[in-house]
Every structure is written in C-alpha cells, then in structure tokens.
Motif scaffolding. Structure first.
Motif, PDB file in Angstrom:
ATOM      1  N   GLN A 109       8.326  -1.080   4.688  1.00  0.00           N
ATOM      2  CA  GLN A 109       6.943  -1.329   5.088  1.00  0.00           C
ATOM      3  C   GLN A 109       6.251  -0.028   5.482  1.00  0.00           C
ATOM      4  N   GLU A 111       3.400   0.450   6.966  1.00  0.00           N
ATOM      5  CA  GLU A 111       2.824   0.413   8.318  1.00  0.00           C
ATOM      6  C   GLU A 111       3.869   0.730   9.378  1.00  0.00           C
ATOM      7  N   ASP A 112       5.087   0.200   9.200  1.00  0.00           N
ATOM      8  CA  ASP A 112       6.150   0.441  10.179  1.00  0.00           C
ATOM      9  C   ASP A 112       6.512   1.920  10.238  1.00  0.00           C
ATOM     10  N   LEU A 114       4.654   4.570   9.287  1.00  0.00           N
ATOM     11  CA  LEU A 114       3.547   5.397   9.769  1.00  0.00           C
ATOM     12  C   LEU A 114       3.333   5.225  11.261  1.00  0.00           C
ATOM     13  N   ALA A 115       3.674   4.064  11.790  1.00  0.00           N
ATOM     14  CA  ALA A 115       3.457   3.799  13.217  1.00  0.00           C
ATOM     15  C   ALA A 115       4.267   4.739  14.097  1.00  0.00           C
ATOM     16  N   ARG A 123       0.077  11.688   9.661  1.00  0.00           N
ATOM     17  CA  ARG A 123       0.191  10.296   9.260  1.00  0.00           C
ATOM     18  C   ARG A 123      -0.603  10.040   7.979  1.00  0.00           C
ATOM     19  N   ALA A 127       0.992   8.960   4.298  1.00  0.00           N
ATOM     20  CA  ALA A 127       0.561   7.759   3.575  1.00  0.00           C
ATOM     21  C   ALA A 127       0.424   8.021   2.081  1.00  0.00           C
ATOM     22  N   ASN A 131       6.048   5.250  -1.832  1.00  0.00           N
ATOM     23  CA  ASN A 131       6.510   4.183  -0.943  1.00  0.00           C
ATOM     24  C   ASN A 131       7.355   3.212  -1.770  1.00  0.00           C
ATOM     25  N   GLU A 355       6.399  -7.214  18.790  1.00  0.00           N
ATOM     26  CA  GLU A 355       5.454  -6.920  17.709  1.00  0.00           C
ATOM     27  C   GLU A 355       5.545  -7.951  16.597  1.00  0.00           C
TER      28      GLU A 355
END
Length: 407
Positions: A109, A111-112, A114-115, A123, A127, A131, A355
C-alpha cells in the motif's frame, strides 16, 4: 575487484532488467566497496535522499552481503522504509564479489509506506517510485537471481560452492591423513584452533578457510570418520568461531540466535562432505556478520516488523512470534525497535489496529464488537480503551463524528 568480463556481463544484465521493469538497478563491486559505472548523484532517489542516516554505499553493500548469506537473493528495507531487491554475484571460487541491487521501490500500500516518511518533499519524490504488490516484488527477486546466476556462471547457494569446497576439503584430508600415518601429528591442534579464531577476528577469509579445512581433517580422522562424534566436535568448533565473530564486531544477539538454528541444521547432515561444506559456509557467514551495517540492518529489521504487524494485525500477536519472524531474540528486537521507531512494539501494534479500525468504523453497518475482533483486540471493552487513548474519543463517538477526532 570483479574480473572485467564478469563485471561487463553483470552490468549488461542490470541494464536489460532496468529497461524491462523500469526500476533502477545498480551494480556493486563488494571487494572495492563501490558502485560500478554509477555515481551516487546518478541514483534517482538515493542520490538526493535527506535521511539523517543516509549511507548509500553501505545500503547497497548490506543488500549484497545479505543476498550472499541467504543463497543468492534478499529483499530488504533502507532506513527510509523503501524496498530494495539484491542478488549476489560469486567469483569462480564461490566467494562474494558483487551484486545487482534493484530499487528503491514501494511495496504494498502506497499510503502506508509514505505515511512513515516525515519530510514532505521526500514523500513527494517517493510517491514517484515504482509501486509493486508483494507478489511482483517476489517475481522481481526471482528474475534478478536468474540474471546474476547467468552472468556469474555459478548457481547460487550450496550447490555452486560444493564442488570447489569438496575438492579443497578432500585434498586437505589427504594431507592430514598422511601426517597421521607418518605419526608427525600429535592429534587435534588446539593451537590451530586459536589461530583460526584470530583469523576470523581479522576477517581473513582465505586464511580461515585453509586452516578450517585442516582442523576438519583432524576432527574426522581423530574420530575415525564417525559422523555423530564428528558432529558433536564440530558444533563445539562452531561455538568457538561464533565467539571470535563477536570479538570481530558481529552482533551478539544475532550470533546466539543463529547458533540455536545451527544445532537443528547439523542434526540433518548425513555425510562428512555435507558437514564440511556446511561448517565452511557458517564460518564465512560469521565473518560477514562482523562487518558493520548496523544502521541499515536495524532499519531493515524494524520495517520488516512493521510490515509483519500490518499483515497480521487481526491476529493475536506475541513478541515471541514477531521476534521469530526476523530471527532475533525478544529483548534485542524490543530494544532496536524502540531505538529506531521511537515506539514500544506494543504501542505500534495498537496504533496499527486503531488506524485499521477507523476505516471500518466509517462503515455504519459494522458492529463495534465485530470491528474489535477483526482488528485483533481481545474484547470490545479493551478496544474502546485503546481507541480512546489514541484518538481522544470512543469508537462510537468517532463514528458519530464521521472520523473527525479531537487529536
């Protein structure tokens, strides 16, 4: 350094793979600790990385070393939490001389991943990286391993080095046996054992290998090639070698954890030849453990634990189980996880569960007790307590507020 023709084949394989999959592939010369044909500034991401622990060459050398240690390939995380895939290249003697390292990329994922990157600029650049789902990263590892095996001309793992090591061992056995028959030897040499320990402390692979073969010959002959008696004596030798590796800088927890595994491995050996090749590989592994890649190694372990938690948050997680997944002791894992992430491991597990539960709470049809169970909480009461600690409100209040928290 790698021989010129080998280097050219490896570089050609790296270019083909890079063009095919769109992931940067760097060639590493392990013996000279350098990237071949690529400067740090040419690395799309690593060259501009601003992580406080940025150490580009050690990140790549770590991948090469671990790939060699794990029979040809290794998937790992850098201190930024991005994924690399490495495959080692061996010389004609079966020793590590280089590697192809593909990456960085984002696995799973987006989002996970990059968080966990605090810097907005980094960041944004992360992105833009490829991926891939876990299955495709495994595919990349398999293809990369085939490329390096073809370029090197030597299969990865035990088979590649077996003929060479066996030839060396048999030659040494013959020489030692000759000495025994001439009664020029007084039996097993404790002094040679001490010399071997000193060579391991000095990270002298070639000298260590030659001396180990002599000691193996003495062990087998003095025990009349009885396999079980020889196993017991060799396990004693492994313990001594592990102490020397610790003296040379290897991590004590990692060495002790490995020693436990070796006890099980040695029980499976059913020939003198297999036993000899195995213990030679252990010695090489101990020497490689003594190189200091601790910053990358610790980050790799922490991110692998994070990934393990994200994939198993819905189950009952124990420290024993998590530590076992990364082959470390419980106390050592707890220590480095807190040092690297700033969290106690139990806090991180609850953070992930909360979360995940937030997304489920926004689905008005799911019952709170079901959400608690699906997120790994032992009961609804404990779920409510933990959720409130992290968000400042109860799960019901969070749902009613449609995800707008007070924190």
């Amino acid at each position: 350094m790698m021989q010129k023709d080998l280097e050219e084949r490896v570089c050609q394989g790296a270019r083909h793979l890079e063009n095919l999959c769109g992931i940067q592939c760097a060639v590493v010369d392990v013996r000279e600790s350098r990237l071949v044909g690529t400067g740090e500034e040419q690395l799309f991401f690593c060259g501009q990385c601003r992580h406080e622990r940025r150490d580009v060459i050690n990140t790549y050398l770590y991948g090469a070393s671990e790939a060699y240690r794990w029979n040809g390939s290794y998937i790992y995380y850098c201190p930024m939490g991005l994924v690399f895939v490495a495959s080692s290249v061996s010389c004609e003697q079966g020793e590590l001389c280089g590697a192809i390292v593909a990456g960085p990329l984002v696995m799973g994922q987006l989002e996970d991943s990059l968080a966990d990157i605090p810097d907005d600029t980094v960041r944004g650049r992360a992105a833009e990286l490829p991926n891939l789902p876990t299955a495709r990263v495994n595919d990349l590892e398999a293809v990369l391993t085939a490329v390096t095996a073809h370029a090197g001309g030597i299969p990865h793992g035990k088979v590649g080095a077996f003929i060479y090591e066996q030839e060396e061992i048999l030659r040494t056995l013959y020489n030692v046996q000759t000495l025994y028959h001439r009664e020029e030897s007084g039996g097993y040499s404790i002094e040679q054992e001490r010399q071997l320990q000193q060579m391991i402390r000095q990270r002298d692979k070639e000298g260590s290998k030659q001396l180990l073969n002599q000691l193996l010959g003495q062990i087998f002959l003095s025990n009349e090639f009885d396999l079980e008696r020889s196993k017991a004596r060799i396990m004693e030798l492994v313990v001594l070698l592990s102490r020397a590796a610790i003296d040379a800088g290897a991590d004590i927890n990692e060495i002790f954890c490995c020693n436990t595994e070796y006890i099980h491995e040695i029980e499976k050996m059913d020939s003198v030849e297999d036993l000899s090749v195995w213990v030679t590989g252990i010695m090489h592994r101990f020497i490689s453990y003594s190189f200091d890649f601790s910053q990358v190694k610790h980050s790799d372990v922490v991110y692998k634990v994070m990934e393990y938690v994200k994939n198993n948050y819905d189950k009952k997680l124990t420290l024993d189980e998590i530590a076992g997944s990364v082959y470390l002791s419980k106390s050592y894992l707890s220590s480095i996880f807190r040092e690297e992430s700033g969290y106690h491991l139990s806090h991180y597990i609850n953070k992930v569960r909360v979360e995940k539960s937030k997304m489920m709470l926004l689905d008005g049809s799911a019952r709170l007790i079901d959400i608690a169970n699906l997120c790994g909480f032992e009961d609804q009461s404990y779920f409510t307590k933990v959720f409130k600690r992290f968000t400042g409100m109860s799960p019901k209040a969070f749902r009613d507020a449609r995800g707008k928290t007070g924190k």
